[in-house]
Design a protein around this motif. Sequence first.
Motif, PDB file in Angstrom:
ATOM      1  N   SER A 162      -7.670  24.334  10.848  1.00  0.00           N
ATOM      2  CA  SER A 162      -7.547  22.880  11.005  1.00  0.00           C
ATOM      3  C   SER A 162      -8.853  22.274  11.509  1.00  0.00           C
ATOM      4  O   SER A 162      -9.240  21.178  11.087  1.00  0.00           O
ATOM      5  CB  SER A 162      -6.408  22.547  11.963  1.00  0.00           C
ATOM      6  N   LEU A 163      -9.547  22.987  12.387  1.00  0.00           N
ATOM      7  CA  LEU A 163     -10.838  22.488  12.881  1.00  0.00           C
ATOM      8  C   LEU A 163     -11.877  22.468  11.765  1.00  0.00           C
ATOM      9  O   LEU A 163     -12.703  21.549  11.695  1.00  0.00           O
ATOM     10  CB  LEU A 163     -11.321  23.358  14.050  1.00  0.00           C
ATOM     11  N   ASP A 164     -11.846  23.488  10.897  1.00  0.00           N
ATOM     12  CA  ASP A 164     -12.740  23.475   9.730  1.00  0.00           C
ATOM     13  C   ASP A 164     -12.484  22.245   8.864  1.00  0.00           C
ATOM     14  O   ASP A 164     -13.421  21.580   8.401  1.00  0.00           O
ATOM     15  CB  ASP A 164     -12.531  24.737   8.890  1.00  0.00           C
ATOM     16  N   SER A 165     -11.194  21.956   8.655  1.00  0.00           N
ATOM     17  CA  SER A 165     -10.827  20.796   7.844  1.00  0.00           C
ATOM     18  C   SER A 165     -11.244  19.493   8.526  1.00  0.00           C
ATOM     19  O   SER A 165     -11.761  18.580   7.876  1.00  0.00           O
ATOM     20  CB  SER A 165      -9.313  20.808   7.587  1.00  0.00           C
ATOM     21  N   GLN A 166     -11.041  19.408   9.831  1.00  0.00           N
ATOM     22  CA  GLN A 166     -11.442  18.211  10.568  1.00  0.00           C
ATOM     23  C   GLN A 166     -12.956  18.023  10.535  1.00  0.00           C
ATOM     24  O   GLN A 166     -13.455  16.890  10.420  1.00  0.00           O
ATOM     25  CB  GLN A 166     -10.951  18.299  12.011  1.00  0.00           C
ATOM     26  N   LEU A 167     -13.684  19.145  10.627  1.00  0.00           N
ATOM     27  CA  LEU A 167     -15.145  19.062  10.565  1.00  0.00           C
ATOM     28  C   LEU A 167     -15.596  18.513   9.216  1.00  0.00           C
ATOM     29  O   LEU A 167     -16.510  17.671   9.148  1.00  0.00           O
ATOM     30  CB  LEU A 167     -15.753  20.447  10.810  1.00  0.00           C
ATOM     31  N   GLU A 168     -14.949  18.966   8.154  1.00  0.00           N
ATOM     32  CA  GLU A 168     -15.297  18.472   6.823  1.00  0.00           C
ATOM     33  C   GLU A 168     -14.975  16.982   6.694  1.00  0.00           C
ATOM     34  O   GLU A 168     -15.771  16.202   6.117  1.00  0.00           O
ATOM     35  CB  GLU A 168     -14.518  19.275   5.769  1.00  0.00           C
ATOM     36  N   ILE A 169     -13.857  16.541   7.255  1.00  0.00           N
ATOM     37  CA  ILE A 169     -13.483  15.121   7.212  1.00  0.00           C
ATOM     38  C   ILE A 169     -14.500  14.284   7.983  1.00  0.00           C
ATOM     39  O   ILE A 169     -14.914  13.202   7.536  1.00  0.00           O
ATOM     40  CB  ILE A 169     -12.063  14.932   7.790  1.00  0.00           C
ATOM     41  N   ILE A 170     -14.902  14.767   9.154  1.00  0.00           N
ATOM     42  CA  ILE A 170     -15.883  14.029   9.974  1.00  0.00           C
ATOM     43  C   ILE A 170     -17.206  13.895   9.236  1.00  0.00           C
ATOM     44  O   ILE A 170     -17.837  12.819   9.225  1.00  0.00           O
ATOM     45  CB  ILE A 170     -16.076  14.744  11.330  1.00  0.00           C
ATOM     46  N   ARG A 171     -17.640  14.972   8.582  1.00  0.00           N
ATOM     47  CA  ARG A 171     -18.916  14.925   7.858  1.00  0.00           C
ATOM     48  C   ARG A 171     -18.819  13.985   6.653  1.00  0.00           C
ATOM     49  O   ARG A 171     -19.784  13.260   6.345  1.00  0.00           O
ATOM     50  CB  ARG A 171     -19.301  16.333   7.417  1.00  0.00           C
ATOM     51  N   GLN A 172     -17.685  13.980   5.971  1.00  0.00           N
ATOM     52  CA  GLN A 172     -17.499  13.027   4.876  1.00  0.00           C
ATOM     53  C   GLN A 172     -17.496  11.594   5.404  1.00  0.00           C
ATOM     54  O   GLN A 172     -18.059  10.682   4.774  1.00  0.00           O
ATOM     55  CB  GLN A 172     -16.189  13.315   4.140  1.00  0.00           C
ATOM     56  N   ASN A 173     -16.888  11.415   6.562  1.00  0.00           N
ATOM     57  CA  ASN A 173     -16.850  10.081   7.159  1.00  0.00           C
ATOM     58  C   ASN A 173     -18.240   9.609   7.574  1.00  0.00           C
ATOM     59  O   ASN A 173     -18.574   8.416   7.466  1.00  0.00           O
ATOM     60  CB  ASN A 173     -15.912  10.093   8.370  1.00  0.00           C
ATOM     61  N   ILE A 174     -19.061  10.553   8.040  1.00  0.00           N
ATOM     62  CA  ILE A 174     -20.435  10.198   8.418  1.00  0.00           C
ATOM     63  C   ILE A 174     -21.201   9.698   7.197  1.00  0.00           C
ATOM     64  O   ILE A 174     -21.959   8.706   7.262  1.00  0.00           O
ATOM     65  CB  ILE A 174     -21.152  11.403   9.066  1.00  0.00           C
ATOM     66  N   LYS A 175     -21.007  10.380   6.051  1.00  0.00           N
ATOM     67  CA  LYS A 175     -21.668   9.933   4.823  1.00  0.00           C
ATOM     68  C   LYS A 175     -21.201   8.527   4.449  1.00  0.00           C
ATOM     69  O   LYS A 175     -22.001   7.665   4.065  1.00  0.00           O
ATOM     70  CB  LYS A 175     -21.365  10.905   3.677  1.00  0.00           C
ATOM     71  N   LEU A 176     -19.873   8.324   4.582  1.00  0.00           N
ATOM     72  CA  LEU A 176     -19.310   7.013   4.257  1.00  0.00           C
ATOM     73  C   LEU A 176     -19.869   5.934   5.185  1.00  0.00           C
ATOM     74  O   LEU A 176     -20.228   4.837   4.753  1.00  0.00           O
ATOM     75  CB  LEU A 176     -17.781   7.088   4.369  1.00  0.00           C
ATOM     76  N   GLN A 177     -19.959   6.247   6.467  1.00  0.00           N
ATOM     77  CA  GLN A 177     -20.481   5.285   7.433  1.00  0.00           C
ATOM     78  C   GLN A 177     -21.958   5.017   7.210  1.00  0.00           C
ATOM     79  O   GLN A 177     -22.437   3.880   7.379  1.00  0.00           O
ATOM     80  CB  GLN A 177     -20.241   5.808   8.863  1.00  0.00           C
ATOM     81  N   ASN A 178     -22.692   6.053   6.823  1.00  0.00           N
ATOM     82  CA  ASN A 178     -24.119   5.848   6.536  1.00  0.00           C
ATOM     83  C   ASN A 178     -24.318   4.926   5.339  1.00  0.00           C
ATOM     84  O   ASN A 178     -25.220   4.074   5.330  1.00  0.00           O
ATOM     85  CB  ASN A 178     -24.808   7.199   6.278  1.00  0.00           C
ATOM     86  N   ASN A 179     -23.453   5.083   4.333  1.00  0.00           N
ATOM     87  CA  ASN A 179     -23.537   4.181   3.174  1.00  0.00           C
ATOM     88  C   ASN A 179     -23.256   2.740   3.585  1.00  0.00           C
ATOM     89  O   ASN A 179     -23.965   1.799   3.166  1.00  0.00           O
ATOM     90  CB  ASN A 179     -22.547   4.620   2.094  1.00  0.00           C
ATOM     91  N   ALA A 180     -22.198   2.575   4.427  1.00  0.00           N
ATOM     92  CA  ALA A 180     -21.877   1.229   4.904  1.00  0.00           C
ATOM     93  C   ALA A 180     -23.007   0.677   5.773  1.00  0.00           C
ATOM     94  O   ALA A 180     -23.318  -0.527   5.736  1.00  0.00           O
ATOM     95  CB  ALA A 180     -20.565   1.262   5.689  1.00  0.00           C
ATOM     96  N   PHE A 181     -23.617   1.561   6.554  1.00  0.00           N
ATOM     97  CA  PHE A 181     -24.724   1.166   7.420  1.00  0.00           C
ATOM     98  C   PHE A 181     -25.902   0.645   6.589  1.00  0.00           C
ATOM     99  O   PHE A 181     -26.542  -0.373   6.919  1.00  0.00           O
ATOM    100  CB  PHE A 181     -25.142   2.360   8.283  1.00  0.00           C
ATOM    101  N   GLU A 182     -26.179   1.323   5.476  1.00  0.00           N
ATOM    102  CA  GLU A 182     -27.278   0.886   4.607  1.00  0.00           C
ATOM    103  C   GLU A 182     -26.956  -0.477   3.978  1.00  0.00           C
ATOM    104  O   GLU A 182     -27.849  -1.331   3.824  1.00  0.00           O
ATOM    105  CB  GLU A 182     -27.524   1.928   3.510  1.00  0.00           C
ATOM    106  N   ILE A 183     -25.671  -0.677   3.629  1.00  0.00           N
ATOM    107  CA  ILE A 183     -25.274  -1.983   3.057  1.00  0.00           C
ATOM    108  C   ILE A 183     -25.479  -3.100   4.071  1.00  0.00           C
ATOM    109  O   ILE A 183     -25.979  -4.186   3.763  1.00  0.00           O
ATOM    110  CB  ILE A 183     -23.805  -1.927   2.596  1.00  0.00           C
ATOM    111  N   VAL A 184     -25.072  -2.814   5.323  1.00  0.00           N
ATOM    112  CA  VAL A 184     -25.220  -3.828   6.383  1.00  0.00           C
ATOM    113  C   VAL A 184     -26.689  -4.153   6.616  1.00  0.00           C
ATOM    114  O   VAL A 184     -27.077  -5.329   6.782  1.00  0.00           O
ATOM    115  CB  VAL A 184     -24.552  -3.351   7.687  1.00  0.00           C
TER     116      VAL A 184
END
Length: 476
Positions: free
Chosen positions: A194-216
Amino acid sequence: MYKIKLYQYLIPLGICLAVVSCAPAITPLAETTVAPESYTTNKDTINTSSIVWKDFFKDKYLTDLIDVALKNNQELKITLAEIEIAQSEIRAKKGALLPSVGIGAVVGIDKVGRYTSTGAGDASTDITPGQPMPDPLMNYGIAAQANWEVDIWKKLRNSKKAAVSRYLSTVEGKNFVVTNLIAEVSDSYYELLSLDSQLEIIRQNIKLQNNAFEIVKAQKDAARTNELAVQKFQAEVLASQSMEFETLQKIKETENRINFLLGRYPQEIAREKSDFLSLTPTIVNSGIPSQLLANRPDIKQAELELTAAKLDVKVARAEFYPSLDISATLGVEAFKPSFLFTLPESLLYSLAGDIAGPLINKNAIKAEFNKANARQLQALYNYERTILNAYFEVSTELSRISNLEKGYDLKSQQVGALNKAIDASIDLFKSSRVDYFEVLMTQRDVLEAKLDLVETKKEQMNAVVHTYRDLGGGWK
């Protein structure tokens, strides 16, 4: 002939002493705990606990870890040593039922006062013709001695039976350790997945947030938003990056916990790398509550402890009765080595029966009897509590499985809705139809919902493991 005469005197005397002793009566115990007929309305007798653990767990990595744990775990080895101790106790109790026989030799010198009753006695033994008896006189001897306590009141036999019950109790204790060890390794393994899965979700979320950050940042450059929005998006990215390292630390701690259970030094844990959310919990058949009495090692252990405690009371009660000890000696003795084997002059033998029982001031025996009675009550209450606890554990886990399944379905729908919402929020933000705050909140909601979904899946897998353990599975 001599034995018959001996028993003719000893047996009536023993009966008299037994009457005088007046041992207290043993209070009968009534076991009141009765298991319900079923956990639910379903009365199916099929029980998952009968499945061997290697067949119950389908993950090859997990079964390999459990196999290592059952070989190397220190707590399990300590329990196995307790079984050896209990076996030795049985051998000691068996030995007490048999006569003890020993052989010994003696060399001594004897000098008595001339004006004592011994020194002034007859010294007519012809040691050397025409010479007086030597003074001091040497003594040489070789003899075999035997002692035997006759188990009239079954005190020794009941003591041996109690030792056997405690040995069997330690075996069940070992089985209980095995069951819990398998569950602990499985819990930690699913937590690691479950921690492996959560780590993967967090890293995907970081990519998503970075994309939003670039848009802002691009919108700020175009004067369509302000510096506050840029800083808020950057803070969210930093928070997620911090969460990534917290999760990495949890992964390390979980790996170390598994390695500790496996009795080895830290190393990477081999595990399944597929999607954790795709795992399907095993279907559990609970059977009926009465099967717990045969399947749960802790219940059988408590039952055997109760049996031993009942026997201890009988042993303590037998102390009020007289005991019969028989001793015998056979050997040779002489004042000169050359006379040692001059038979029958150097032959010595003795046979004695000793019967004795408590008559006055029996406080110590009464105290031991009362202690044994109290321990018997403790064992009874512990047995009843263990049965009650086992029923509640299974009932709780069955309810947990049902409610987690329903909760997981709803959370899956929630994640699906939020995934659509985050795409919509980005499109609306680009067209200036919503502000940055709604985008941030939507991203945060998606992250929390996904992590919560993974946590629910882990709880589902653990609930199945706990039910298997609570039904008594794993040790067979």
